[in-house]
Design an enzyme around this catalytic site. Sequence first.
Site, PDB file in Angstrom:
ATOM      1  CE  LYS A   1      -1.785   8.031   1.654  1.00 30.54           C
ATOM      2  NZ  LYS A   1      -2.197   6.856   1.620  1.00 30.54           N
ATOM      3  CG  LEU A   2       6.833  15.327   0.759  1.00 32.74           C
ATOM      4  CD1 LEU A   2       7.314  14.217   2.296  1.00 32.74           C
ATOM      5  CD2 LEU A   2       7.360  16.002   0.468  1.00 32.74           C
TER       6      LEU A   2
ATOM      7  CB  THR B   1      -9.901  -6.301   3.294  1.00 34.52           C
ATOM      8  OG1 THR B   1      -8.554  -5.878   4.482  1.00 34.52           O
ATOM      9  CG2 THR B   1      -9.057  -7.426   2.683  1.00 34.52           C
TER      10      THR B   1
ATOM     11  CG  ASP C   1      -1.631  -0.944   1.327  1.00 34.30           C
ATOM     12  OD1 ASP C   1      -1.924  -1.989   0.181  1.00 34.30           O
ATOM     13  OD2 ASP C   1      -2.503  -1.910   2.137  1.00 34.30           O
TER      14      ASP C   1
ATOM     15  CG  ASN D   1      -2.953 -11.073  -2.534  1.00 35.29           C
ATOM     16  OD1 ASN D   1      -2.911 -10.242  -3.794  1.00 35.29           O
ATOM     17  ND2 ASN D   1      -1.434 -11.368  -1.757  1.00 35.29           N
ATOM     18  CB  ALA D   2      -3.238  -6.240  -5.728  1.00 36.88           C
ATOM     19  N   GLY D   3      -4.637  -4.230  -3.845  1.00 36.32           N
ATOM     20  CA  GLY D   3      -5.533  -3.424  -4.420  1.00 36.32           C
ATOM     21  C   GLY D   3      -4.743  -2.170  -4.593  1.00 36.32           C
ATOM     22  CG  HIS D   4      -2.103  -1.722  -6.849  1.00 39.97           C
ATOM     23  ND1 HIS D   4      -0.853  -2.963  -7.863  1.00 39.97           N
ATOM     24  CD2 HIS D   4      -2.089  -2.289  -5.826  1.00 39.97           C
ATOM     25  CE1 HIS D   4      -0.443  -3.838  -7.416  1.00 39.97           C
ATOM     26  NE2 HIS D   4      -0.692  -3.317  -5.814  1.00 39.97           N
ATOM     27  CB  THR D   5      -6.157   3.801  -5.229  1.00 35.10           C
ATOM     28  OG1 THR D   5      -5.841   2.390  -3.975  1.00 35.10           O
ATOM     29  CG2 THR D   5      -6.995   4.294  -4.824  1.00 35.10           C
TER      30      THR D   5
ATOM     31  CD  GLN E   1       0.729  -8.777  -2.656  1.00 34.81           C
ATOM     32  OE1 GLN E   1       1.378  -9.658  -2.933  1.00 34.81           O
ATOM     33  NE2 GLN E   1      -0.605  -9.032  -2.501  1.00 34.81           N
TER      34      GLN E   1
ATOM     35  CE  LYS F   1       2.182  -2.284  -4.323  1.00 37.85           C
ATOM     36  NZ  LYS F   1       2.109  -2.063  -2.600  1.00 37.85           N
TER      37      LYS F   1
ATOM     38  CB  ALA G   1      -7.262  -1.104  -1.762  1.00 38.04           C
TER      39      ALA G   1
ATOM     40  NE  ARG H   1      -3.994   0.427   3.464  1.00 40.23           N
ATOM     41  CZ  ARG H   1      -4.334   1.058   2.446  1.00 40.23           C
ATOM     42  NH1 ARG H   1      -3.571   2.483   2.921  1.00 40.23           N
ATOM     43  NH2 ARG H   1      -4.909   0.960   1.543  1.00 40.23           N
TER      44      ARG H   1
HETATM   45  P1  GDP Z   1      -0.584   0.612  -3.602  1.00 44.04           P
HETATM   46  O1  GDP Z   1      -1.255  -0.955  -3.008  1.00 44.04           O
HETATM   47  O2  GDP Z   1       1.127   0.065  -3.328  1.00 44.04           O
HETATM   48  O3  GDP Z   1      -1.392   0.325  -5.002  1.00 44.04           O
HETATM   49  O4  GDP Z   1      -1.232   1.140  -2.868  1.00 44.04           O
HETATM   50  P2  GDP Z   1      -2.839   1.778  -2.313  1.00 44.04           P
HETATM   51  O5  GDP Z   1      -3.652   1.918  -3.017  1.00 44.04           O
HETATM   52  O6  GDP Z   1      -3.532   0.279  -1.493  1.00 44.04           O
HETATM   53  O7  GDP Z   1      -2.595   3.019  -1.274  1.00 44.04           O
HETATM   54  C1  GDP Z   1      -2.238   3.973  -0.928  1.00 44.04           C
HETATM   55  C2  GDP Z   1      -3.152   5.006  -0.503  1.00 44.04           C
HETATM   56  O8  GDP Z   1      -3.041   6.577  -1.194  1.00 44.04           O
HETATM   57  C3  GDP Z   1      -4.417   5.220  -1.907  1.00 44.04           C
HETATM   58  O9  GDP Z   1      -5.976   5.864  -1.568  1.00 44.04           O
HETATM   59  C4  GDP Z   1      -3.756   6.179  -2.822  1.00 44.04           C
HETATM   60  O10 GDP Z   1      -5.124   6.907  -3.408  1.00 44.04           O
HETATM   61  C5  GDP Z   1      -3.782   7.361  -2.026  1.00 44.04           C
HETATM   62  N1  GDP Z   1      -2.513   7.792  -2.298  1.00 44.04           N
HETATM   63  C6  GDP Z   1      -0.838   7.306  -3.303  1.00 44.04           C
HETATM   64  N2  GDP Z   1      -0.083   8.733  -3.229  1.00 44.04           N
HETATM   65  C7  GDP Z   1      -0.770   9.539  -2.231  1.00 44.04           C
HETATM   66  C8  GDP Z   1      -0.150  10.676  -1.637  1.00 44.04           C
HETATM   67  O11 GDP Z   1       0.967  10.907  -2.478  1.00 44.04           O
HETATM   68  N3  GDP Z   1      -0.957  11.435  -0.988  1.00 44.04           N
HETATM   69  C9  GDP Z   1      -2.292  11.152  -0.453  1.00 44.04           C
HETATM   70  N4  GDP Z   1      -2.653  11.623   0.926  1.00 44.04           N
HETATM   71  N5  GDP Z   1      -2.581   9.919  -0.901  1.00 44.04           N
HETATM   72  C10 GDP Z   1      -1.867   8.991  -1.340  1.00 44.04           C
HETATM   73  P1  IMO Z   2      -0.903  -4.340  -2.417  1.00 45.77           P
HETATM   74  O1  IMO Z   2      -0.276  -4.465  -3.686  1.00 45.77           O
HETATM   75  C1  IMO Z   2      -0.644  -4.673   2.377  1.00 45.77           C
HETATM   76  C2  IMO Z   2      -0.992  -8.520   3.554  1.00 45.77           C
HETATM   77  C3  IMO Z   2      -2.357  -9.447   4.708  1.00 45.77           C
HETATM   78  C4  IMO Z   2      -1.788 -10.163   5.621  1.00 45.77           C
HETATM   79  C5  IMO Z   2      -1.026 -10.585   4.863  1.00 45.77           C
HETATM   80  C6  IMO Z   2      -0.846 -11.745   4.008  1.00 45.77           C
HETATM   81  O2  IMO Z   2      -2.239  -3.559  -1.829  1.00 45.77           O
HETATM   82  O3  IMO Z   2       0.545  -3.266  -1.374  1.00 45.77           O
HETATM   83  P2  IMO Z   2      -2.936 -12.511   1.765  1.00 45.77           P
HETATM   84  O4  IMO Z   2      -4.109 -11.764   1.849  1.00 45.77           O
HETATM   85  O5  IMO Z   2      -1.174 -12.493   0.613  1.00 45.77           O
HETATM   86  O6  IMO Z   2      -2.152 -13.659   2.296  1.00 45.77           O
HETATM   87  O7  IMO Z   2      -1.864 -11.997   3.230  1.00 45.77           O
HETATM   88  O8  IMO Z   2      -0.421  -9.850   3.750  1.00 45.77           O
HETATM   89  N1  IMO Z   2      -0.917  -8.330   2.280  1.00 45.77           N
HETATM   90  C7  IMO Z   2      -0.895  -6.711   2.376  1.00 45.77           C
HETATM   91  N2  IMO Z   2      -1.198  -5.593   2.922  1.00 45.77           N
HETATM   92  N3  IMO Z   2      -1.226  -4.525   0.313  1.00 45.77           N
HETATM   93  C8  IMO Z   2      -1.060  -5.376   0.257  1.00 45.77           C
HETATM   94  O9  IMO Z   2      -1.216  -4.955  -1.451  1.00 45.77           O
HETATM   95  C9  IMO Z   2      -1.526  -6.885   0.563  1.00 45.77           C
HETATM   96  N4  IMO Z   2      -1.796  -8.292   0.408  1.00 45.77           N
HETATM   97  C10 IMO Z   2      -1.484  -9.084   1.151  1.00 45.77           C
HETATM   98  O10 IMO Z   2      -3.052  -8.234   4.771  1.00 45.77           O
HETATM   99  O11 IMO Z   2      -1.275  -9.230   6.432  1.00 45.77           O
HETATM  100 MG    MG Z   3      -2.545  -1.635  -2.179  1.00 49.62          MG
END
Ligand code: GDP
Ligand code: IMO
Ligand code: MG
Length: 434
Positions: free
Chosen positions: A332-333, A302, A13, A38-42, A225, A16, A300, A306
């Site tokens: 996220k600075l 579940t 998270d 398991n990934a959630g990319h926003t 991850q 990415k 993103a 966090r």
């Molecule tokens: P990922 O799994 O690595 O793609 O990250 P996630 O999408 O799960 O979580 C990152 C969260 O931070 C998302 O809600 C993004 O929209 C948000 N985000 C990403 N970059 C920034 C930033 O520079 N500032 C803020 N405030 N939010 C951000």
């Molecule tokens: P992105 O790509 C954050 C964590 C779960 C748990 C551990 C094992 O969005 O960064 P799993 O379902 O993979 O067997 O869970 O890994 N986890 C993540 N935490 N971001 C993720 O993906 C994750 N994918 C798995 O919360 O601790």
């Molecule tokens: Mg994520």
Amino acid sequence: MTTLVAVGAQWGDEGKGKLVDWLAPRAQYVVRFHGGNNAGHTLVVDGEQTVLHVVPAGVLNSSTVNLIGPGVVVDPGALLAELEALKQRGVLRDPSRVRLSGRAHVILSWHLALDMAREEAARDLAIGTTGRGIGPAYEDKVARRGIRVADLLDPAALRGAIDRLVKQKNFELVDYHQWQAVDADALYRQCVEWGRQLEPYVENTGHTLDRALREGKNVLFEGAQGTFLDIDHGTYPYVTSSNCVAGAVCAGAGIGPTRIDRVLGITKAYTTRVGGGPFPTEQTGVLGEKLREVGAEFGATTGRPRRCGWLDAVMLREAAMVNGFTGLAINKLDVLSGLDELRIATAYRVDGKLTHDFPMTLAEIERAEPIYESHPCWAEDITGCRQLEGLPEAARSYVKRVEALVGVPVEIISVGPGRDQTITCNDPFRSASE
Ligand code: GDP
Ligand code: IMO
Ligand code: MG
């Protein structure tokens, strides 16, 4: 031609998805090489939010081809739903922009059930998985009994594989966990239907990738991850079931190490973790809540809150070493703006001994007490900054300090979730081709 691997430097998270979407116009291909839904990319573009789970984050860029490599585990129903939602929104007009490896293993209903049943049975020792069946699916792959995407297109082979597996799966589910049995006939029918719907997307993505590289295309590999969730290098057993480090791209996508040019490590300006396991710089009080609230730190995938804490340079140094970072992105600075002070862990004390290295064992990581240095914070809203020079002095010095502590140049700074809320110090694609 430039190949760039973008991976998380912490526990996932890190942002990415945002950065891959932002880098995608410079790449003709974006490739997922491990993990699953398991990934959630926003991604946030013009105020509209898209959350992707298996589809690579190049999909919003109409000229990018998105490959799902053999190292990924694919829940066919989840992938089809994601593709359908993108089609409905008019984002995926040309389905040939998403290609799926026939060698990727599939996540089936028994994997989801086993994931949940085992977590429930583990009680206090639960890992806190996303419940998407990731661990059980990788287990079957490594045990050489898994079902792959290409098998969904071969009904006779599929029937045999399901019949061979169902007894063992139901034995664990029903007899051991008192869970509901999986109906083999219904699963078979479902798989055949999934195969029919997925067939247009399936190909040998390794060959596609090789062709792209020989044609001199730019390729961006999208990690899921993060380094400390890696099955070998993370905080085992509180990890996911795949290798998340940059090296995993070679096996998971099918590319030789000699063809990787650059590795971008992605970190937040602080640290978060979702699920169980040690977290040396975690802040459970007011500060943790503030970071969660300002940073909107909810999963993103579940929706779980966090856990939040200070930036940890011990972890980032370890991540730089294991992944071979050539550049760093700090995301996220903006979330730190207005805090009274900032802290960075520069070392740990473990059993009274000072160490600058990330400990080897879980027990040592659990006992690690962070040694912090303090930094001044800035009061200004920085979400509108687009250049390094536009950042307040304290923000620039924080970034410089991270760079010095990790020993890797900062190439990108993100100051908001929007695609354009990005400061480029050094474009990783341009600098590689120079
Ligand atoms: P990922 O799994 O690595 O793609 O990250 P996630 O999408 O799960 O979580 C990152 C969260 O931070 C998302 O809600 C993004 O929209 C948000 N985000 C990403 N970059 C920034 C930033 O520079 N500032 C803020 N405030 N939010 C951000
Ligand atoms: P992105 O790509 C954050 C964590 C779960 C748990 C551990 C094992 O969005 O960064 P799993 O379902 O993979 O067997 O869970 O890994 N986890 C993540 N935490 N971001 C993720 O993906 C994750 N994918 C798995 O919360 O601790
Ligand atoms: Mg994520």
